[in-house]
Design an enzyme around this catalytic site. Structure first.
Site, PDB file in Angstrom:
ATOM      1  N   GLY A  37       0.789  -1.228   0.000  1.00  0.00           N
ATOM      2  CA  GLY A  37       0.000   0.000   0.000  1.00  0.00           C
ATOM      3  C   GLY A  37       0.819   1.276   0.000  1.00  0.00           C
ATOM      4  O   GLY A  37       0.307   2.344  -0.309  1.00  0.00           O
ATOM      5  N   ASP A  38       2.094   1.182   0.351  1.00  0.00           N
ATOM      6  CA  ASP A  38       2.982   2.358   0.336  1.00  0.00           C
ATOM      7  C   ASP A  38       4.402   1.884   0.047  1.00  0.00           C
ATOM      8  O   ASP A  38       5.353   2.277   0.708  1.00  0.00           O
ATOM      9  CB  ASP A  38       2.911   3.092   1.677  1.00  0.00           C
ATOM     10  CG  ASP A  38       3.576   4.461   1.638  1.00  0.00           C
ATOM     11  OD1 ASP A  38       3.711   5.021   0.536  1.00  0.00           O
ATOM     12  OD2 ASP A  38       3.959   4.974   2.706  1.00  0.00           O
ATOM     13  N   LEU A  39       4.529   1.064  -0.974  1.00  0.00           N
ATOM     14  CA  LEU A  39       5.807   0.419  -1.264  1.00  0.00           C
ATOM     15  C   LEU A  39       6.709   1.377  -2.032  1.00  0.00           C
ATOM     16  O   LEU A  39       6.432   1.737  -3.176  1.00  0.00           O
ATOM     17  CB  LEU A  39       5.570  -0.850  -2.088  1.00  0.00           C
ATOM     18  CG  LEU A  39       6.790  -1.754  -2.300  1.00  0.00           C
ATOM     19  CD1 LEU A  39       7.311  -2.287  -0.980  1.00  0.00           C
ATOM     20  CD2 LEU A  39       6.419  -2.911  -3.231  1.00  0.00           C
TER      21      LEU A  39
END
Length: 301
Positions: A184-186
């Site tokens: 989700g926030d890679l």
């Protein structure tokens, strides 16, 4: 007792007001309580991100770890759930958790930013999602509404066809997404060089959806590097190609999500600023780059 980093204290109070000030005041005592509970000792300088502290510690068995305490916020709820589901496969191990205090004791390895391996890490993290985690498809209506509202309400130079392309991605990809657990926030800052595995992910959002979604967060994290590129289209093309190939996902989907993220960023910056710049020439510069990136990705779509 730790000393709360001044930058974290200031940003938390500015963002959260009185509740933020109360949390900052309680934070040193909370960290002491957690260290005693988990049998740990301080082992390095306190670090911080945007929403919490990271305290290096040494455990009873002399292994290194970090205590992470985040500000109580809905966006921070599912990070330990994601770590638990992965069980150390592609991400750091979660040793302990106290959910009501938004606190974790987690494995730590030497840090090193690396974007080239994000696709491989994303592929390892893409597993069937457990129940109870937030589904990105449930955000699609709000995404479309915000894009259309911002396109009308904000002064901007983003062409209509660029906004339309982002809306089309929401409609065609955003409303029907697989039940796959993704980070989700890679991005580069959330991938650590490790010993147990070559690379491990940290700070997940614990979303459920299309693994290609993370291609956009990766590209945004490369903004400053991309700004230095002699050939921006070529540099963008290379980042997205490397991610898609390593993640073994469709290249077109990655590019469409990246374009959506870029349009979101262009409008977000105008409304709220960015962490790197809240105003002035620095903010204008980043917004102009987001506009350029969004248009470039639309041309390539």
């Amino acid at each position: 007792m730790i000393e709360v980093p001044e930058a974290l204290a200031r940003s938390t109070v500015e963002r959260e007001g009185e509740s933020g000030a109360e949390w900052i005041a309680e934070l040193p005592g909370l960290v002491d309580e957690l260290l005693e509970r988990w049998g740990c000792e301080f082992d390095g300088a306190v670090m911080h991100g945007g929403v919490g502290v990271i305290v290096p510690v040494r455990r009873r068995d002399e292994s290194s770890a970090v205590v992470k305490v985040s500000f109580p916020h809905p966006g921070n709820v599912h990070e330990p759930d994601a770590f638990a589901a992965w069980g150390g496969r592609g991400a750091v191990l979660l040793h302990e958790r106290v959910d009501e205090r938004f606190a974790m004791l987690a494995e730590v390895e030497d840090g090193d930013e690396v974007a080239a391996v994000a696709g491989r890490v994303g592929r390892r993290l893409a597993i069937p999602a457990p129940p109870g985690l937030p589904r990105l498809r449930e955000r699609a209506d709000a995404w479309e509404e915000d894009l259309r509202k911002d396109a009308v309400a904000l002064p901007h130079s983003v062409p209509g066809r660029v906004v339309d392309a982002a809306v089309a991605t929401v409609r065609e990809l955003g409303r029907v997404q697989p039940d796959i657990l993704i980070h989700g926030d890679l991005h580069a800052g959330n991938i650590l060089r490790a010993d147990r595995e070559p690379w491990l992910a940290v700070d997940p959002k614990g979303y459920v959806g299309d693994p290609a979604y993370d291609g956009g967060t990766l590209l945004k994290s490369r903004a400053l590097t991309l700004l230095e590129a002699d050939d921006l289209p070529k540099a963008v093309h290379r980042v997205l190609d490397m991610f898609a190939e390593a993640a073994e996902i469709d290249r077109v989907r990655v590019e469409r999500w990246a374009q959506f993220h870029a349009v979101q960023a262009a409008f977000w910056g105008r409304r709220h600023g960015f962490r790197r710049a809240r105003g002035g020439p620095g903010l204008d510069w980043l917004i102009a780059f987001a506009d350029r990136l969004a248009e470039l990705l639309t041309e390539r779509a």
